[in-house]
Scaffold this active site. Structure first.
Site, PDB file in Angstrom:
ATOM      1  CG  ASP A 160       4.162  -1.864  -3.600  1.00 17.21           C
ATOM      2  OD1 ASP A 160       3.075  -1.954  -4.197  1.00 17.21           O
ATOM      3  OD2 ASP A 160       4.349  -2.328  -2.457  1.00 17.21           O
ATOM      4  CG  PHE A 198       2.304  -2.893   4.317  1.00 19.78           C
ATOM      5  CD1 PHE A 198       2.467  -3.542   5.529  1.00 19.78           C
ATOM      6  CD2 PHE A 198       1.553  -3.515   3.322  1.00 19.78           C
ATOM      7  CE1 PHE A 198       1.880  -4.787   5.761  1.00 19.78           C
ATOM      8  CE2 PHE A 198       0.969  -4.750   3.541  1.00 19.78           C
ATOM      9  CZ  PHE A 198       1.134  -5.395   4.776  1.00 19.78           C
ATOM     10  CE  LYS A 218      -4.021  -3.470  -1.160  1.00 18.63           C
ATOM     11  NZ  LYS A 218      -4.935  -4.224  -0.286  1.00 18.63           N
TER      12      LYS A 218
END
Length: 400
Positions: free
Chosen positions: A222, A135, A251
């Protein structure tokens, strides 16, 4: 009888399957809703609230910054952007940083870097290796890189230029790219988050690093969800002792203030030139202050060590409490990024846990995910187990 408020957002798009909860305020690892009900936060805004809620050092720093300047455009230098970039370079062993606002933006920039890297080498149609269950975001390009047909459905045609492989299988990667001169990069999460908390094995990480070096490909990792100290190292790939060429972050970097970053190593550091890429809000003074203060407090308070210690305690406690329970598969992950795999789809547990005063999520249909603030204590981890395990046992017994 539930004390939850009625869902009350009639003018916002129905893009989220929201619980009937509206949070009012928080303190540490606790939050309260508008009705005064208290919850233990084992979700941390999905790996965002690194320092928990209402941190006594972060809040006044942000108040100070808001009183000075919130935004300036990228025509001008932002002192804290350079300070934060220098710190990320130091922590990662890489070269320079591009700042944006979200993980999606960071991943989009990484994809653009890879394509330009290919074009600069004379490759007209560059291709990037991506992974099953990955994702990377919901823009058209990051959606195309994502390995989830359910969230891609209805948004075709997807962007071309991706080669998809399974995780932790170096021979599959070699076979999928054999004889393909258009491959320019390999792109993956060290621990897949939305895909079900699936870690890449240390040996595999080393093998991919070696292959990318050998083939002159960019290794793009990532770290949006698994980075920023969550596993007990600054970035999860550091457990393998490797350094990527491109590393998207977001985040937890701003502890709640929207911030994204792309950290580049020497091979990727000078691909972007003026005019190649940009973003209005990226690198703004407020977000940069949040990033600088977040890292300073993490170092000061030993939060990497805390994440490793409390995470190991939580994982061991869950494994012990769920051992032998029919329908329990395993606990995966590292530090304070943990997933409990069950044999049945368990989305109902999100609401049941909230009713019991615990915030969690369910991802990949069958995995209970916990990514709490990195300030969580062992006592709070024990509370998580005390609330969650009976709920899981009851749920699995109902499904039997």
């Amino acid at each position: 009888m539930s004390a939850f408020i009625e869902a009350a957002s009639p003018h916002t798009m129905t893009t989220y399957g929201r619980l009937p909860i509206a949070l009012s305020h928080g303190q540490g690892c606790r939050v309260w809703d508008v009705n005064g009900k208290q919850y233990l936060d084992a979700l941390g805004g999905i790996a965002v609230n690194t320092l928990g809620h209402n941190h006594p050092e972060l809040v006044p720093a942000l108040q100070d910054q808001i009183g000075k300047i919130i935004h300036s455009c990228n025509y001008y230098h932002v002192p804290n952007a350079e300070k934060l970039a220098a710190k990320l370079v130091e922590l990662s062993g890489m070269s320079n940083v591009f700042f944006c606002c979200t993980g999606l933006e960071a991943n989009e920039a990484a994809l653009k870097l890879a394509r330009k890297f290919g074009h600069d080498k004379g490759i007209e149609r560059p291709e990037i290796v991506v992974y099953e269950k990955a994702f990377h975001g919901r823009s058209i390009a990051t959606l195309s890189a994502t390995g989830n047909t359910k969230i891609q459905e209805g948004f075709g045609p997807l962007v071309e230029g991706f080669v998809r492989v399974p995780v932790n299988d170096i021979e599959a990667l070699k076979k999928a790219t054999e004889g393909n001169p258009n491959v320019v990069a390999v792109f993956f999460e060290t621990i897949q988050g939305e895909g079900g908390v699936n870690p890449m094995r240390i040996e595999y990480l080393k093998q991919v690093r070696e292959l990318c070096t050998q083939k002159d490909w960019l290794l793009m990792i990532d770290e949006v969800q698994c980075g920023m100290g969550r596993t007990g190292k600054w970035f999860a790939h550091q457990w393998a002792g490797i350094v990527p060429d491109v590393m998207p972050l977001a985040k937890g970097l701003g502890s709640g203030v929207p911030i994204g970053a792309v950290v580049a190593g020497p091979k990727a550091a000078n691909i972007f030139q003026p005019g190649n890429h940009g973003t209005t809000f990226g690198g703004n003074p407020l977000a940069m202050r949040a990033g600088v203060e977040t890292i300073r407090i993490m170092e000061q308070d030993g939060l990497l060590e805390n994440a490793a210690k409390v995470g190991a305690h939580l994982k061991a406690s869950l494994e012990k409490a769920l051992a032998g329970v029919a329908g329990f598969q395993e606990v995966r992950g590292q530090g304070l990024m943990l997933g409990i795999e069950l044999a049945k789809p368990c989305g109902a547990l999100t609401l049941r846990a909230a009713e019991a005063g615990l915030l969690i999520s369910v991802t990949a249909d069958t995995v209970v995910r916990m990514v709490p603030p990195l300030i969580m204590t062992e006592a709070e981890a024990d509370e998580v187990v005390a609330i969650l395990v009976p709920l899981i046992k009851t749920f699995l017994a109902e499904q039997a």
